[in-house]
Each structure stands twice: as structure tokens, then as C-alpha cells.
Design a protein around this motif. Structure first.
Motif, PDB file in Angstrom:
ATOM      1  N   THR A   1       2.125  -8.009  -5.566  1.00 41.77           N
ATOM      2  CA  THR A   1       2.423  -6.599  -5.782  1.00 41.77           C
ATOM      3  C   THR A   1       1.788  -5.707  -4.730  1.00 41.77           C
ATOM      4  O   THR A   1       2.417  -4.777  -4.235  1.00 41.77           O
ATOM      5  N   CYS A   2       0.538  -5.989  -4.379  1.00 40.38           N
ATOM      6  CA  CYS A   2      -0.228  -5.060  -3.544  1.00 40.38           C
ATOM      7  C   CYS A   2      -0.350  -5.452  -2.081  1.00 40.38           C
ATOM      8  O   CYS A   2      -0.479  -4.573  -1.235  1.00 40.38           O
ATOM      9  N   VAL A   3      -0.343  -6.729  -1.772  1.00 43.93           N
ATOM     10  CA  VAL A   3      -0.678  -7.163  -0.415  1.00 43.93           C
ATOM     11  C   VAL A   3       0.519  -7.758   0.318  1.00 43.93           C
ATOM     12  O   VAL A   3       0.818  -7.386   1.454  1.00 43.93           O
ATOM     13  N   HIS A   4       1.215  -8.677  -0.296  1.00 48.15           N
ATOM     14  CA  HIS A   4       2.296  -9.375   0.391  1.00 48.15           C
ATOM     15  C   HIS A   4       3.409  -8.466   0.918  1.00 48.15           C
ATOM     16  O   HIS A   4       3.979  -8.788   1.970  1.00 48.15           O
ATOM     17  N   PRO A   5       3.719  -7.344   0.268  1.00 49.43           N
ATOM     18  CA  PRO A   5       4.790  -6.500   0.814  1.00 49.43           C
ATOM     19  C   PRO A   5       4.542  -5.989   2.230  1.00 49.43           C
ATOM     20  O   PRO A   5       5.492  -5.657   2.932  1.00 49.43           O
ATOM     21  N   VAL A   6       3.289  -5.943   2.675  1.00 52.87           N
ATOM     22  CA  VAL A   6       3.022  -5.445   4.028  1.00 52.87           C
ATOM     23  C   VAL A   6       3.220  -6.517   5.088  1.00 52.87           C
ATOM     24  O   VAL A   6       3.169  -6.222   6.273  1.00 52.87           O
TER      25      VAL A   6
END
Length: 126
Positions: free
Chosen positions: A49-54
Motif C-alpha cells: 500500500t505505502c511503498v511498492h507503488p513508488v
């Protein structure tokens, strides 16, 4: 705390719990197994949710478990792959300020999910 540090800290906690599980028996083993599964699923959800999208999704191809698999080994593989391949990419791809934002998001998400599951931020004493 930046995202890489937050993830590494959580990896150490997961490893500690997996080690305790490998030496446990009976009802203690069952409780530790349940806690490890919850904590790993929370860890994984917070990362996704927080890290992989970047990061480029091609670099984060999920490992698909086989029909019969050992959950503790799956956790250990996750940690090894992430620390060897994913976290170094994150360090190179994201500014220190953004890493701190991602770390805060990761920790907020993880703590909220652990609270919902009735667990605390550190390994419960059993």
C-alpha cells in the motif's frame, strides 16, 4: 524513520518470531504461528500500500507459493529477496525526504492493522 529502516526493523521482528516458532511446541507453537501469519500479512499489506507503488511493478514480481509450502520459509524468502533486490532499488529511486514520508506511512498502516488484529508493535511475550 525512513521506509527502508522501518521495513528492516519489521523484518528483524518477523525473523525473531520465526526463530521462536521453530523452537516452540504445542499451544505456544500454535499462538506463535498465528501471530507470525498476521504480522507477515500486515507487513506485506503495508509495503504494497505505502511503498511498492513508488517502484516499477516489474521489479516487484510476487513470488507465488506452491500448493504445499512452509509459511516460515516463505517469510524468510520474502525478507531475503526484499533486502537483496527491492530495498536497494528504493534507496536509489527515492529522495531521503520521500523515504521518511513512506516510512511514516508504512508504520502508520502497519500499527493500525496490528491494532485491529489485537497485536502490539513488538513480539508478544508468550
Amino acid at each position: 524513520m525512513d521506509a527502508v529502516t522501518a521495513i528492516l526493523d519489521d523484518h528483524r521482528l518477523l525473523e525473531e518470531l520465526a526463530e521462536r516458532l521453530s523452537d516452540a511446541h504445542g499451544s505456544t507453537r500454535a499462538r506463535l504461528a498465528a501471530e507470525l501469519e498476521i504480522r507477515f500479512r500486515v507487513h506485506d499489506a503495508a509495503e504494497k500500500t505505502c511503498v511498492h507503488p513508488v517502484l516499477d511493478s516489474a521489479e516487484l514480481a510476487a513470488e507465488q507459493p506452491k500448493a504445499a509450502w512452509d509459511f516460515t520459509e516463505h517469510v524468510r524468502r520474502h525478507i531475503a529477496v526484499e533486502e537483496r533486490a527491492i530495498l536497494p532499488v528504493l534507496l536509489r529511486a527515492v529522495s531521503p525526504d520521500r523515504l521518511r514520508e513512506l516510512g511514516q506511512d508504512f508504520e502508520t498502516w502497519r500499527v493500525e492493522l496490528l491494532d485491529r488484529a489485537g497485536l502490539h508493535w513488538s513480539v508478544q511475550a508468550i
